[in-house]
Design a protein around this motif. Structure first.
Motif, PDB file in Angstrom:
ATOM      1  N   MET A   1       9.220  -4.322   9.548  1.00 51.93           N
ATOM      2  CA  MET A   1       9.787  -4.127   8.214  1.00 51.93           C
ATOM      3  C   MET A   1       9.539  -5.355   7.359  1.00 51.93           C
ATOM      4  N   GLY A   2       9.349  -5.103   6.092  1.00 59.66           N
ATOM      5  CA  GLY A   2       9.127  -6.178   5.139  1.00 59.66           C
ATOM      6  C   GLY A   2       8.845  -5.559   3.792  1.00 59.66           C
ATOM      7  N   ASN A   3       8.469  -6.373   2.849  1.00 63.98           N
ATOM      8  CA  ASN A   3       8.183  -5.881   1.497  1.00 63.98           C
ATOM      9  C   ASN A   3       6.729  -6.119   1.119  1.00 63.98           C
ATOM     10  N   ILE A   4       6.177  -5.150   0.413  1.00 62.21           N
ATOM     11  CA  ILE A   4       4.857  -5.284  -0.190  1.00 62.21           C
ATOM     12  C   ILE A   4       5.008  -4.889  -1.656  1.00 62.21           C
ATOM     13  N   THR A   5       4.383  -5.646  -2.543  1.00 62.07           N
ATOM     14  CA  THR A   5       4.444  -5.335  -3.967  1.00 62.07           C
ATOM     15  C   THR A   5       3.090  -4.822  -4.448  1.00 62.07           C
ATOM     16  N   THR A  15       7.846  -2.846  -5.711  1.00 62.71           N
ATOM     17  CA  THR A  15       8.077  -3.525  -4.434  1.00 62.71           C
ATOM     18  C   THR A  15       8.717  -2.524  -3.482  1.00 62.71           C
ATOM     19  N   VAL A  16       8.059  -2.307  -2.349  1.00 65.58           N
ATOM     20  CA  VAL A  16       8.505  -1.281  -1.408  1.00 65.58           C
ATOM     21  C   VAL A  16       8.663  -1.887  -0.014  1.00 65.58           C
ATOM     22  N   VAL A  17       9.495  -1.243   0.770  1.00 64.70           N
ATOM     23  CA  VAL A  17       9.674  -1.648   2.166  1.00 64.70           C
ATOM     24  C   VAL A  17       8.619  -0.936   3.003  1.00 64.70           C
ATOM     25  N   PHE A  18       7.973  -1.669   3.907  1.00 64.62           N
ATOM     26  CA  PHE A  18       6.986  -1.025   4.775  1.00 64.62           C
ATOM     27  C   PHE A  18       7.445  -1.059   6.225  1.00 64.62           C
ATOM     28  N   GLU A  19       6.939  -0.059   6.967  1.00 60.46           N
ATOM     29  CA  GLU A  19       7.154  -0.005   8.409  1.00 60.46           C
ATOM     30  C   GLU A  19       5.898  -0.514   9.065  1.00 60.46           C
ATOM     31  N   GLU A  20       6.012  -1.516   9.873  1.00 59.41           N
ATOM     32  CA  GLU A  20       4.862  -2.101  10.548  1.00 59.41           C
ATOM     33  C   GLU A  20       4.087  -1.013  11.309  1.00 59.41           C
ATOM     34  N   LEU A  24      -1.340   1.016   4.694  1.00 63.50           N
ATOM     35  CA  LEU A  24      -0.943   0.605   3.350  1.00 63.50           C
ATOM     36  C   LEU A  24      -0.947   1.815   2.417  1.00 63.50           C
ATOM     37  N   MET A  25      -1.906   2.705   2.597  1.00 65.77           N
ATOM     38  CA  MET A  25      -1.971   3.937   1.791  1.00 65.77           C
ATOM     39  C   MET A  25      -0.723   4.785   2.005  1.00 65.77           C
ATOM     40  N   GLN A  26      -0.351   5.025   3.260  1.00 63.67           N
ATOM     41  CA  GLN A  26       0.820   5.867   3.540  1.00 63.67           C
ATOM     42  C   GLN A  26       2.091   5.220   3.008  1.00 63.67           C
ATOM     43  N   THR A  27       2.150   3.902   3.079  1.00 67.37           N
ATOM     44  CA  THR A  27       3.305   3.182   2.540  1.00 67.37           C
ATOM     45  C   THR A  27       3.427   3.435   1.044  1.00 67.37           C
ATOM     46  N   ALA A  28       2.294   3.392   0.338  1.00 63.81           N
ATOM     47  CA  ALA A  28       2.299   3.647  -1.108  1.00 63.81           C
ATOM     48  C   ALA A  28       2.707   5.089  -1.405  1.00 63.81           C
ATOM     49  N   ILE A  29       2.121   6.036  -0.674  1.00 62.79           N
ATOM     50  CA  ILE A  29       2.436   7.461  -0.892  1.00 62.79           C
ATOM     51  C   ILE A  29       3.921   7.736  -0.638  1.00 62.79           C
ATOM     52  N   ASP A  30       4.426   7.225   0.472  1.00 64.50           N
ATOM     53  CA  ASP A  30       5.823   7.475   0.844  1.00 64.50           C
ATOM     54  C   ASP A  30       6.799   6.934  -0.198  1.00 64.50           C
ATOM     55  N   ASN A  31       6.339   5.927  -0.939  1.00 73.88           N
ATOM     56  CA  ASN A  31       7.212   5.298  -1.933  1.00 73.88           C
ATOM     57  C   ASN A  31       6.840   5.659  -3.369  1.00 73.88           C
ATOM     58  N   VAL A  92       3.594  -7.370  10.389  1.00 74.16           N
ATOM     59  CA  VAL A  92       4.678  -8.259   9.990  1.00 74.16           C
ATOM     60  C   VAL A  92       4.173  -9.429   9.155  1.00 74.16           C
ATOM     61  N   GLU A  93       2.904  -9.810   9.363  1.00 67.32           N
ATOM     62  CA  GLU A  93       2.326 -10.926   8.583  1.00 67.32           C
ATOM     63  C   GLU A  93       2.190 -10.566   7.103  1.00 67.32           C
ATOM     64  N   MET A  94       2.330  -9.294   6.764  1.00 66.51           N
ATOM     65  CA  MET A  94       2.144  -8.861   5.370  1.00 66.51           C
ATOM     66  C   MET A  94       3.446  -8.858   4.567  1.00 66.51           C
ATOM     67  N   ASP A  95       4.519  -9.343   5.149  1.00 68.40           N
ATOM     68  CA  ASP A  95       5.788  -9.388   4.417  1.00 68.40           C
ATOM     69  C   ASP A  95       5.625 -10.289   3.193  1.00 68.40           C
ATOM     70  N   GLY A  96       5.841  -9.719   1.999  1.00 69.03           N
ATOM     71  CA  GLY A  96       5.689 -10.458   0.752  1.00 69.03           C
ATOM     72  C   GLY A  96       4.333 -10.279   0.092  1.00 69.03           C
ATOM     73  N   MET A  97       3.457  -9.511   0.725  1.00 72.59           N
ATOM     74  CA  MET A  97       2.090  -9.342   0.210  1.00 72.59           C
ATOM     75  C   MET A  97       2.067  -8.664  -1.164  1.00 72.59           C
ATOM     76  N   ILE A  98       1.068  -9.042  -1.953  1.00 71.55           N
ATOM     77  CA  ILE A  98       0.852  -8.444  -3.272  1.00 71.55           C
ATOM     78  C   ILE A  98      -0.523  -7.789  -3.273  1.00 71.55           C
ATOM     79  N   VAL A  99      -0.574  -6.531  -3.711  1.00 68.16           N
ATOM     80  CA  VAL A  99      -1.853  -5.845  -3.901  1.00 68.16           C
ATOM     81  C   VAL A  99      -1.879  -5.260  -5.311  1.00 68.16           C
ATOM     82  N   HIS A 100      -3.056  -5.237  -5.883  1.00 68.71           N
ATOM     83  CA  HIS A 100      -3.225  -4.761  -7.254  1.00 68.71           C
ATOM     84  C   HIS A 100      -3.933  -3.409  -7.244  1.00 68.71           C
TER      85      HIS A 100
END
Ligand code: FES
Length: 106
Positions: A1-5, A15-20, A24-31, A92-100
């Motif tokens: 768990m963590g956040n990706i913006t 900014t969404v919570v992701f499940e490790e 990344l695509m499914q995380t975006a779709i789910d949110n 887990v290393e992606m907690d706080g990551m930013i993607v455009h």
């Protein structure tokens, strides 16, 4: 768990919570992040899940593989940190990551 913006081209941030382990695509779709269509469902065959990983985070995602690059070569918006988000497994290393998000992917 963590956040990706996810940052839209106009600067709108999601900014969404992701499940490790989830892509990344499914995380975006789910949110309900706009601009990730994922027409092929994640099989690296459509290019509609294109994102630009913030340069500070490209070490966490790694760069695109050969098959992914073939798809990315078809978009004029391709950049050095372009990835197809369906090919990025969150960790887990992606907690706080930013993607455009690209301007022309809505
Ligand atoms: Fe089609 Fe990623 S969802 S290439």
């Amino acid at each position: 768990m963590g956040n990706i913006t996810f940052v839209e081209h106009d600067g709108t941030q999601h900014t969404v919570v992701f499940e490790e382990g989830k892509s990344l695509m499914q995380t975006a779709i789910d949110n309900l992040v706009p601009g990730i269509d994922a027409d092929c469902g994640g099989s690296c065959a459509c290019g509609t899940c294109h994102v630009f990983v913030d340069p500070d985070w490209i070490a966490s995602t790694g760069t695109a593989g050969d098959e992914e690059l073939l798809m990315l070569d078809m978009t004029p918006e391709k950049m050095a940190t372009s990835r197809l988000s369906c090919q990025v497994q969150t960790s887990v290393e992606m907690d706080g990551m930013i993607v455009h998000l690209p301007e022309f992917q809505m």
